[in-house]
Motif scaffolding. Structure first.
Motif, PDB file in Angstrom:
ATOM      1  N   ARG A 174       0.874  -1.174   0.000  1.00 47.06           N
ATOM      2  CA  ARG A 174       0.000   0.000   0.000  1.00 47.06           C
ATOM      3  C   ARG A 174       0.902   1.213   0.000  1.00 47.06           C
ATOM      4  NH1 ARG A 174      -5.005   1.376   0.019  1.00 47.06           N
ATOM      5  NH2 ARG A 174      -5.533  -0.828  -0.059  1.00 47.06           N
ATOM      6  N   ILE A 175       0.561   2.188  -0.839  1.00 46.81           N
ATOM      7  CA  ILE A 175       1.320   3.429  -0.947  1.00 46.81           C
ATOM      8  C   ILE A 175       0.421   4.544  -0.423  1.00 46.81           C
ATOM      9  CG2 ILE A 175       2.533   5.003  -2.493  1.00 46.81           C
ATOM     10  CD1 ILE A 175       2.579   2.549  -4.505  1.00 46.81           C
ATOM     11  N   ALA A 176       0.932   5.319   0.527  1.00 47.15           N
ATOM     12  CA  ALA A 176       0.124   6.353   1.172  1.00 47.15           C
ATOM     13  C   ALA A 176       0.869   7.674   1.220  1.00 47.15           C
ATOM     14  CB  ALA A 176      -0.256   5.918   2.582  1.00 47.15           C
ATOM     15  N   ILE A 177       0.091   8.737   1.349  1.00 47.71           N
ATOM     16  CA  ILE A 177       0.651  10.059   1.570  1.00 47.71           C
ATOM     17  C   ILE A 177      -0.127  10.723   2.694  1.00 47.71           C
ATOM     18  CG2 ILE A 177      -0.764  11.181  -0.221  1.00 47.71           C
ATOM     19  CD1 ILE A 177       1.833  12.927  -0.786  1.00 47.71           C
ATOM     20  N   GLU A 178       0.608  11.382   3.579  1.00 44.26           N
ATOM     21  CA  GLU A 178      -0.025  12.087   4.688  1.00 44.26           C
ATOM     22  C   GLU A 178      -0.608  13.403   4.181  1.00 44.26           C
ATOM     23  OE1 GLU A 178       0.998  13.644   9.206  1.00 44.26           O
ATOM     24  OE2 GLU A 178       2.647  13.303   7.801  1.00 44.26           O
ATOM     25  N   LEU A 194      -4.262   3.412   9.294  1.00 42.62           N
ATOM     26  CA  LEU A 194      -3.604   2.982   8.060  1.00 42.62           C
ATOM     27  C   LEU A 194      -2.764   1.726   8.287  1.00 42.62           C
ATOM     28  CD1 LEU A 194      -2.638   3.465   5.078  1.00 42.62           C
ATOM     29  CD2 LEU A 194      -0.794   4.841   6.078  1.00 42.62           C
ATOM     30  N   LEU A 195      -1.975   1.726   9.347  1.00 36.43           N
ATOM     31  CA  LEU A 195      -1.041   0.627   9.588  1.00 36.43           C
ATOM     32  C   LEU A 195      -1.711  -0.629  10.123  1.00 36.43           C
ATOM     33  CD1 LEU A 195       2.036   2.458  11.153  1.00 36.43           C
ATOM     34  CD2 LEU A 195       1.559   1.970   8.745  1.00 36.43           C
ATOM     35  N   ASN A 196      -2.887  -0.498  10.698  1.00 39.75           N
ATOM     36  CA  ASN A 196      -3.518  -1.646  11.349  1.00 39.75           C
ATOM     37  C   ASN A 196      -4.814  -2.102  10.702  1.00 39.75           C
ATOM     38  OD1 ASN A 196      -1.608  -2.077  13.562  1.00 39.75           O
ATOM     39  ND2 ASN A 196      -2.218  -0.003  14.127  1.00 39.75           N
ATOM     40  N   SER A 197      -5.119  -1.618   9.518  1.00 34.61           N
ATOM     41  CA  SER A 197      -6.338  -2.070   8.855  1.00 34.61           C
ATOM     42  C   SER A 197      -6.145  -3.498   8.346  1.00 34.61           C
ATOM     43  CB  SER A 197      -6.714  -1.130   7.708  1.00 34.61           C
ATOM     44  OG  SER A 197      -5.700  -1.137   6.729  1.00 34.61           O
ATOM     45  N   GLU A 198      -7.223  -4.245   8.275  1.00 36.32           N
ATOM     46  CA  GLU A 198      -7.175  -5.617   7.770  1.00 36.32           C
ATOM     47  C   GLU A 198      -6.885  -5.585   6.270  1.00 36.32           C
ATOM     48  OE1 GLU A 198      -7.575  -8.591   9.412  1.00 36.32           O
ATOM     49  OE2 GLU A 198      -7.490  -7.406  11.253  1.00 36.32           O
ATOM     50  N   ALA A 212       6.660  -2.840   7.701  1.00 38.08           N
ATOM     51  CA  ALA A 212       6.558  -4.248   7.318  1.00 38.08           C
ATOM     52  C   ALA A 212       5.454  -4.854   8.176  1.00 38.08           C
ATOM     53  CB  ALA A 212       7.884  -4.961   7.531  1.00 38.08           C
ATOM     54  N   VAL A 213       4.348  -5.183   7.562  1.00 38.14           N
ATOM     55  CA  VAL A 213       3.166  -5.653   8.288  1.00 38.14           C
ATOM     56  C   VAL A 213       3.510  -6.915   9.081  1.00 38.14           C
ATOM     57  CG1 VAL A 213       0.794  -6.487   8.035  1.00 38.14           C
ATOM     58  CG2 VAL A 213       1.634  -4.617   6.587  1.00 38.14           C
ATOM     59  N   GLY A 214       3.139  -6.904  10.354  1.00 35.99           N
ATOM     60  CA  GLY A 214       3.384  -8.040  11.229  1.00 35.99           C
ATOM     61  C   GLY A 214       4.791  -8.117  11.778  1.00 35.99           C
ATOM     62  N   GLN A 215       5.608  -7.101  11.519  1.00 37.22           N
ATOM     63  CA  GLN A 215       7.009  -7.126  11.965  1.00 37.22           C
ATOM     64  C   GLN A 215       7.334  -5.905  12.813  1.00 37.22           C
ATOM     65  OE1 GLN A 215       9.721  -7.889   8.736  1.00 37.22           O
ATOM     66  NE2 GLN A 215       8.247  -9.227   7.731  1.00 37.22           N
ATOM     67  N   GLY A 216       6.490  -5.614  13.788  1.00 44.10           N
ATOM     68  CA  GLY A 216       6.729  -4.481  14.664  1.00 44.10           C
ATOM     69  C   GLY A 216       5.802  -3.331  14.348  1.00 44.10           C
ATOM     70  N   ALA A 217       5.850  -2.343  15.193  1.00 43.53           N
ATOM     71  CA  ALA A 217       4.938  -1.203  15.072  1.00 43.53           C
ATOM     72  C   ALA A 217       5.656  -0.006  14.470  1.00 43.53           C
ATOM     73  CB  ALA A 217       4.382  -0.842  16.444  1.00 43.53           C
TER      74      ALA A 217
END
Length: 156
Positions: A6-10, A98-102, A121-126
């Motif tokens: 996923r590519i995001a911009i603030e 953004l970081l924790n959506s399914e 990296a999803v699932g590899q730390g916060a």
């Protein structure tokens, strides 16, 4: 096999606009392209607004035949523009959302207000980590591995 990202911009109000990207979403692939070619927040925003993509290249590009891979070149390939599907960008109210959506994504790339790229990296730390060093090192490692592969083929 795809490495989804996923590519995001603030946004100025603290929300995040993002879009899915299907192929080569690992740091040495998409991550490298982002730090090498996508440094303008204005262009990143325009690219994300076109919605979910099969792949990001070096520029937004123009409409192409999605199924004619020879016509793609190095441009972005979008599901809506190039294949006629409805796959708009999405908005998350904050970074945590953004970081924790399914999702199925393995990496999330974020251009923050400072204009710099970060990744999660999803699932590899916060949280977010700076992208540039990771992307360049992974790219170098990929190239080194490819060179070793080519040398082994020549020796055989």
């Amino acid at each position: 096999m795809a490495t989804r990202a996923r590519i995001a911009i603030e946004n100025e109000d603290g929300t995040y606009t993002s879009a899915y990207q299907h192929w080569d979403g690992y740091p040495g692939g998409l991550g490298y392209k982002l730090v090498e070619y996508w440094n303008s927040p204005k262009l990143v925003r325009e690219a994300i607004q076109l919605g979910d993509a099969s792949s990001w290249g070096t520029h937004i590009g123009t409409k192409v035949d999605f199924d004619d891979r020879d016509s793609h070149g190095n441009q972005n390939i979008y599901y809506t523009r190039d294949r006629g599907e409805v796959c708009p960008a999405s908005i998350d109210s904050n970074l945590d959302e953004l970081l924790n959506s399914e999702s199925w994504e393995e990496y999330i790339y974020v251009m923050q207000q400072d204009g710099q790229w970060y990744y999660h990296a999803v699932g590899q730390g916060a949280g977010l980590q700076p992208l540039v060093t990771r992307a360049l090192q992974d790219r170098i490692d990929n190239m080194r591995n490819h060179l070793e592969y080519l040398k082994s083929r020549e020796a055989a």
